[in-house]
Design a protein around this motif. Sequence first.
Motif, PDB file in Angstrom:
ATOM      1  N   LEU A 169       0.844  -1.205   0.000  1.00  0.00           N
ATOM      2  CA  LEU A 169       0.000   0.000   0.000  1.00  0.00           C
ATOM      3  C   LEU A 169       0.879   1.255   0.000  1.00  0.00           C
ATOM      4  N   ARG A 170       1.528   1.569   1.107  1.00  0.00           N
ATOM      5  CA  ARG A 170       2.556   2.629   1.187  1.00  0.00           C
ATOM      6  C   ARG A 170       3.530   2.168   2.261  1.00  0.00           C
ATOM      7  N   ALA A 218       2.609   2.123   6.073  1.00  0.00           N
ATOM      8  CA  ALA A 218       1.172   2.380   6.277  1.00  0.00           C
ATOM      9  C   ALA A 218       0.508   1.288   7.102  1.00  0.00           C
ATOM     10  N   PHE A 225      -0.446   0.530  12.012  1.00  0.00           N
ATOM     11  CA  PHE A 225      -1.611   0.016  12.745  1.00  0.00           C
ATOM     12  C   PHE A 225      -1.308  -1.268  13.518  1.00  0.00           C
ATOM     13  N   GLU A 245       3.659   8.061   8.713  1.00  0.00           N
ATOM     14  CA  GLU A 245       2.325   7.464   8.518  1.00  0.00           C
ATOM     15  C   GLU A 245       1.488   7.546   9.791  1.00  0.00           C
ATOM     16  N   LYS A 283      -9.186   5.895   6.711  1.00  0.00           N
ATOM     17  CA  LYS A 283      -8.370   5.296   7.780  1.00  0.00           C
ATOM     18  C   LYS A 283      -7.033   4.787   7.243  1.00  0.00           C
ATOM     19  N   LEU A 284      -7.054   4.122   6.092  1.00  0.00           N
ATOM     20  CA  LEU A 284      -5.834   3.429   5.662  1.00  0.00           C
ATOM     21  C   LEU A 284      -5.442   3.618   4.200  1.00  0.00           C
ATOM     22  N   LEU A 285      -6.448   3.657   3.301  1.00  0.00           N
ATOM     23  CA  LEU A 285      -6.098   3.464   1.887  1.00  0.00           C
ATOM     24  C   LEU A 285      -5.429   4.657   1.219  1.00  0.00           C
ATOM     25  N   TYR A 286      -5.572   5.851   1.802  1.00  0.00           N
ATOM     26  CA  TYR A 286      -4.857   6.971   1.202  1.00  0.00           C
ATOM     27  C   TYR A 286      -4.196   7.821   2.282  1.00  0.00           C
ATOM     28  N   ASN A 287      -3.161   8.535   1.892  1.00  0.00           N
ATOM     29  CA  ASN A 287      -2.424   9.407   2.823  1.00  0.00           C
ATOM     30  C   ASN A 287      -2.716  10.865   2.449  1.00  0.00           C
TER      31      ASN A 287
END
Lengths: 231, 88
Positions: free
Chosen positions: A58-59, A62, A66, A95, B67-71
């Motif tokens: 994903l990144r 990232a 979590f 992040e 929440k997660l998929l983009y920054n």
Amino acid sequence: MKFAVVVFPGSNCDHDAYYALKHNLGYNVEFLWHKDTSIPKDIDCVVLPGGFSYGDYLRAGAIARFSPIMNEVINFANRGGLVIGICNGFQILTESGLLPGALLKNTSLRFICRDVYIKVNSNNNPFTSLLEKGRVLRIPIAHFEGNYFADEDTLKELEDNDQIVFQYCDEKGNISEMANPNGSLKNIAGIVNKQRNVLGMMPHPERYCDSILGGTDGIWIFNSIANFLNK
Amino acid sequence: MAKYFAKVIVMLKKGILDVQGKTVENSLKTLGFDKIADIRIGKHITFEVEANSLDEAKEIANAAVDKLLYNPNIETYTIEVENSTGKL
């Protein structure tokens, strides 16, 4: 005084950091697992090591952000505990919001693994407390996504608050485009948060703590932390 | 509960140099496509959502992206959520 090194799935500089701290420098250190839900009370400084946590999916950083341990790292940092994120650790810190900005792909689109020179731009923090401003260190980088980016307002804030700790430079300390390996804004190689207890840096100080590995400039950073904590 | 289908496109913000897009653009120019410019490369993410209504599905999908998929520091996104699985 005790360090802890967090191990994420895909970390690959965790043992280097542990070895440098324990065997090169003689500090107390233990590993923490990414699923741990607490940080032992005797830990003074948490190291987020380099590597490719969760495959950089994903990144970069990232998904590690979590991990259960990261909630604890965020609480630890908010209580004033020292946190140093190296390479992938820096990516995880941005992040997680503990540090501003983000790390983009290198402008060369190449994975770069070589020594670079970095200049100490600020020593008003625990991580460079033993170094004078302007001091040049030779430390290796090894990354594909180290191109530091922040929007204009954030960058101004970093400058105004003296949060830019390291900048890529040449051997003599000149900060130029030529000496910028990855396209980072303002040649930024490392920054601290506003409270000055969280450092993120792309170069790997843990790899240069032993003369047989080619350099010892990394020692300055860990000794600075120890010096600060022992005060 | 019904199944909904979400399609998300994540792109680097305008103004941030997309080095991947630039490299592909240069390659295309070398191949003679000199009328092509400003290539940008993003991510296309799809997923299913179980929800009681389209609105609820949209809410869940948006929350997941936030929440997660983009920054938000570097990226923007567009999202579509539709009724019939796989058909948009």
